[in-house]
Design a protein around this motif. Structure first.
Motif, PDB file in Angstrom:
ATOM      1  N   THR A 106     -57.176  82.041  65.675  1.00  0.00           N
ATOM      2  CA  THR A 106     -57.175  80.694  65.099  1.00  0.00           C
ATOM      3  C   THR A 106     -55.839  80.002  65.301  1.00  0.00           C
ATOM      4  O   THR A 106     -55.775  78.849  65.751  1.00  0.00           O
ATOM      5  N   ARG A 107     -54.756  80.689  64.988  1.00  0.00           N
ATOM      6  CA  ARG A 107     -53.430  80.078  65.142  1.00  0.00           C
ATOM      7  C   ARG A 107     -53.154  79.760  66.605  1.00  0.00           C
ATOM      8  O   ARG A 107     -52.591  78.706  66.921  1.00  0.00           O
ATOM      9  N   GLN A 108     -53.561  80.656  67.498  1.00  0.00           N
ATOM     10  CA  GLN A 108     -53.368  80.406  68.919  1.00  0.00           C
ATOM     11  C   GLN A 108     -54.152  79.177  69.374  1.00  0.00           C
ATOM     12  O   GLN A 108     -53.638  78.345  70.128  1.00  0.00           O
ATOM     13  N   LYS A 109     -55.404  79.058  68.904  1.00  0.00           N
ATOM     14  CA  LYS A 109     -56.213  77.888  69.260  1.00  0.00           C
ATOM     15  C   LYS A 109     -55.584  76.612  68.718  1.00  0.00           C
ATOM     16  O   LYS A 109     -55.575  75.568  69.394  1.00  0.00           O
ATOM     17  N   GLN A 110     -55.064  76.679  67.501  1.00  0.00           N
ATOM     18  CA  GLN A 110     -54.419  75.505  66.927  1.00  0.00           C
ATOM     19  C   GLN A 110     -53.192  75.107  67.737  1.00  0.00           C
ATOM     20  O   GLN A 110     -52.950  73.916  67.988  1.00  0.00           O
ATOM     21  N   MET A 111     -52.408  76.114  68.159  1.00  0.00           N
ATOM     22  CA  MET A 111     -51.227  75.811  68.968  1.00  0.00           C
ATOM     23  C   MET A 111     -51.639  75.257  70.330  1.00  0.00           C
ATOM     24  O   MET A 111     -50.993  74.330  70.855  1.00  0.00           O
ATOM     25  N   GLU A 112     -52.709  75.816  70.914  1.00  0.00           N
ATOM     26  CA  GLU A 112     -53.187  75.301  72.199  1.00  0.00           C
ATOM     27  C   GLU A 112     -53.639  73.844  72.060  1.00  0.00           C
ATOM     28  O   GLU A 112     -53.358  73.019  72.937  1.00  0.00           O
ATOM     29  N   GLU A 113     -54.338  73.526  70.980  1.00  0.00           N
ATOM     30  CA  GLU A 113     -54.783  72.158  70.757  1.00  0.00           C
ATOM     31  C   GLU A 113     -53.593  71.230  70.567  1.00  0.00           C
ATOM     32  O   GLU A 113     -53.567  70.093  71.094  1.00  0.00           O
ATOM     33  N   GLN A 114     -52.594  71.707  69.834  1.00  0.00           N
ATOM     34  CA  GLN A 114     -51.392  70.892  69.630  1.00  0.00           C
ATOM     35  C   GLN A 114     -50.663  70.659  70.951  1.00  0.00           C
ATOM     36  O   GLN A 114     -50.226  69.538  71.245  1.00  0.00           O
ATOM     37  N   LEU A 115     -50.554  71.713  71.767  1.00  0.00           N
ATOM     38  CA  LEU A 115     -49.908  71.574  73.071  1.00  0.00           C
ATOM     39  C   LEU A 115     -50.698  70.643  73.979  1.00  0.00           C
ATOM     40  O   LEU A 115     -50.119  69.866  74.753  1.00  0.00           O
ATOM     41  N   ARG A 116     -52.041  70.730  73.896  1.00  0.00           N
ATOM     42  CA  ARG A 116     -52.863  69.841  74.720  1.00  0.00           C
ATOM     43  C   ARG A 116     -52.625  68.375  74.338  1.00  0.00           C
ATOM     44  O   ARG A 116     -52.488  67.505  75.208  1.00  0.00           O
ATOM     45  N   ARG A 117     -52.570  68.105  73.026  1.00  0.00           N
ATOM     46  CA  ARG A 117     -52.320  66.731  72.581  1.00  0.00           C
ATOM     47  C   ARG A 117     -50.933  66.259  73.019  1.00  0.00           C
ATOM     48  O   ARG A 117     -50.760  65.107  73.447  1.00  0.00           O
ATOM     49  N   GLN A 118     -49.947  67.160  72.902  1.00  0.00           N
ATOM     50  CA  GLN A 118     -48.602  66.796  73.340  1.00  0.00           C
ATOM     51  C   GLN A 118     -48.564  66.543  74.844  1.00  0.00           C
ATOM     52  O   GLN A 118     -47.893  65.601  75.307  1.00  0.00           O
ATOM     53  N   ALA A 119     -49.280  67.377  75.627  1.00  0.00           N
ATOM     54  CA  ALA A 119     -49.317  67.183  77.078  1.00  0.00           C
ATOM     55  C   ALA A 119     -49.985  65.853  77.418  1.00  0.00           C
ATOM     56  O   ALA A 119     -49.520  65.126  78.326  1.00  0.00           O
TER      57      ALA A 119
END
Length: 616
Positions: A367-380
């Motif tokens: 879950t935390r990894q998915k949340q970080m991936e989503e955050q990184l995707r939004r930042q990208a």
């Protein structure tokens, strides 16, 4: 057979009464299973010491008698004045004999001489020692009485002459081959008068001699005794085999339990959830992490064992999770997939491994990894949006600056034509022209970088000699080199070095690298330009003795708008566009560019590699 040895001391001179009392004791012991007989003898050095030796089939029989009521009753018949020495009581195992005395288990050193005396003088326990050739070295009176011969006719004679041929052959085989030390031999002696003499004995082989010790078998009991000995030997072998197998099974069971315990500890210590299922989808193992994920309200993992997975976690039924697990079991192939628990929003990375009788599943909470991936995707996405706006701004800026720069250039030209005779006007005009040319180059480079990023830059590709391109770049940069009093060294190959590219853009690459070296080298420095062939690649290297590049800047030196702090302090530092343009143009030509420097103040070198065209 074992012997139980007890010692008594007479304190009132009633030795004869004591002996008679002892000899009456067998009547009390005859009823005990395993009792073979009893003898009493005195110590040769101290007549007041009596030794009572009872013979038993095994230690268990003796211990049963020793703890029985009959044993305590027998002690009431001991005359007054006789003192029992309980600390001396010994149990002697007659399975192996060494020299003239046996190897006595659980036996103190002071008992061996007593037993040796008993064996040498015994009229019941038969005791015989012979050398490896079978010559009798010694024997006790019991053997002489059994053979009905005096001792001097037995000692010094071959034992083989006293045995039947089959038994002599049997004894020779037992002496020559490995044997069971617990085996009992039944030996028939000849030349023993009218009565047959059969000895049930054990064999012990020692260096330089062997020993036989045992008891006779009466003639009318011989056949039954043979059968009993055979059965006894078989039972002994079977008993030992059963004990061995039982011990091996027990050891295997303990080892299996320890292995299971180790596996349990490992599976409980891992951060992943693990569960094992049988072919009916029942849980056979669940670690605490899997229980937390699947059934957070359950008190313990034990409550889950034996239950169906789909009953334990009904939210998984009918989902892609169930479909993947069933496919893995059906196709007997491992599978990996991601699944989101709808109720809790937890993301799981799932790995399934089929076994012959079920399925193993590993669950990792991502879950935390998915949340970080989503955050990184939004930042990208946000950075990409900003970058697009930046490119649009630069393109617009370059376009908008061209018009005023062109107007300013025309104005300077008109000013020179009208007031060209005025020295102040000429000096000012030259300054303006120089700065306008610099600004025009910056705008041109900025537009070229934008076109490269947008894949809109057009190249006029053709066959060109790299030597000519470098010579043109050197000629274009010569005024700046001379202005800063640099020493310029140019090394070119003798033969043409053909490359496929846009001559104007390749000249721009060489010019930018050379101008960069001029700009960041203090006046009076040394510049080297080298062109050579390396295999199927053409090399262009520009080296200087300038300010160098800090190690942390080397990976970013070709990035747009990147400059070191030192460069920013220089008036001609520029905007950090030139090297970014060099990399973009070189890559469009299928080549590569790299920067090298030992650090600040150590100079730098830029190396370009381009594909070579072979001579036509």
């Amino acid at each position: 057979m074992i012997l139980a040895v007890s010692r008594f001391r007479v304190v009132n001179g009633l030795e004869q009464e004591v002996r008679e009392a002892f000899l009456a004791r067998p009547r009390l012991v005859d009823c005990v299973a395993g009792f073979l007989g009893m003898e009493v003898f005195t110590d040769a050095q101290d007549p007041a010491l009596f030794y009572l030796v009872t013979r038993w089939t095994d230690a268990a029989s003796y211990r049963t008698w020793h703890s029985s009521e009959a044993h305590h009753i027998s002690h009431k018949g001991i005359p007054k004045g006789l003192k029992l020495d309980p600390a001396f009581t010994r149990i002697v195992v007659l399975d192996r004999i060494e020299a003239a005395a046996p190897n006595l288990e659980l036996l103190a050193a002071d008992t061996a001489p007593v037993l040796a005396v008993h064996l040498a003088a015994s009229h019941h326990t038969h005791f015989l020692i012979a050398d490896p050739d079978g010559v009798v070295l010694t024997c006790n009176p019991a053997v002489a009485e059994g053979l009905k011969r005096p001792l001097d006719e037995i000692v010094g004679q071959p034992l083989w002459n006293r045995l039947t041929e089959p038994d002599a052959a049997l004894l020779r085989r037992r002496l020559a081959e490995p044997r069971d030390p617990q085996e009992r031999l039944l030996l028939n002696f000849v030349d023993a008068g009218d009565s047959p003499y059969t000895l049930a004995c054990r064999l012990d082989v020692q260096p330089g001699h062997f020993l036989l010790i045992g008891e006779p078998v009466l003639a009318d009991e011989q056949r039954l005794h043979e059968e009993m000995l055979h059965l006894t030997n078989q039972l002994t072998v079977l008993s030992r085999e059963n004990v061995r197998k039982s011990r091996a099974a027990e050891a295997a069971r303990r080892e299996a339990e320890q292995a299971h315990a180790r596996i349990d500890r490992i599976l409980e210590s891992i951060t992943d959830g693990f569960l094992a299922l049988d072919c009916e989808w029942r849980l056979s193992y669940v670690n605490s992490e899997a229980a937390r994920i699947l059934a957070p309200l359950t008190c313990s993992t034990q409550e889950l064992l034996g239950r169906s997975l789909w009953e334990t976690a009904p939210a998984l039924a009918g989902t892609p999770f169930e479909a993947e697990c069933r496919a893995a079991m059906r196709e007997s192939s491992p599978r990996s997939f991601d699944h989101r628990l709808a109720e809790t929003g937890v993301w799981l990375s799932v790995s399934t491994y089929p076994a012959g009788d079920g399925l193993s599943i590993y669950l990792r909470d991502t879950t935390r990894q998915k949340q970080m991936e989503e955050q990184l995707r939004r930042q990208a996405d946000e950075l990409a949006r900003i970058d697009r706006h930046k490119d649009q701004f630069l393109a617009t800026l370059g376009h908008e600056l061209r018009s005023p720069l062109g107007a300013m250039s025309n104005a300077v030209h008109l000013l020179v034509r009208r007031f060209g005779s005025n020295p102040s006007v000429l000096q000012t005009s030259e300054l303006l022209r120089r700065q306008l040319r610099h600004a025009e180059r910056l705008v041109s480079d900025l537009q070229d970088v934008t076109r490269i990023k947008e894949a809109k830059l057009r190249l006029d590709m053709g066959r060109h000699d790299l030597r000519t391109i470098v010579e043109q770049a050197v000629e274009a940069s010569r005024p700046q080199v001379d202005n800063r009093r640099h020493q310029l060294e140019v090394t070119l190959p003798h033969a043409p070095l053909w490359v496929h590219g846009d001559a104007e853009r390749l000249t721009q690459v060489a010019t930018n690298l050379l101008n960069n070296a001029v700009k960041y080298t203090d006046p009076g420095g040394r510049l080297c330009v080298r062109v050579a062939r390396e295999g199927d690649r053409a090399l262009l290297a520009v080296k200087d003795t300038g300010t160098g590049i800090a190690p942390e800047m080397l990976p970013h030196v070709f990035d747009l708008f990147t400059q070191s702090e030192w460069a920013l302090s220089r008036s001609e530092g520029g905007l950090g566009i030139g090297l970014a343009l060099v990399r973009g143009l070189v890559e469009l030509h299928g080549g590569s560019v790299a920067a090298y420097s030992a650090g600040a103040g150590c100079g730098s070198e830029f190396v370009v590699h381009l594909p070579v065209l072979e001579d036509e």
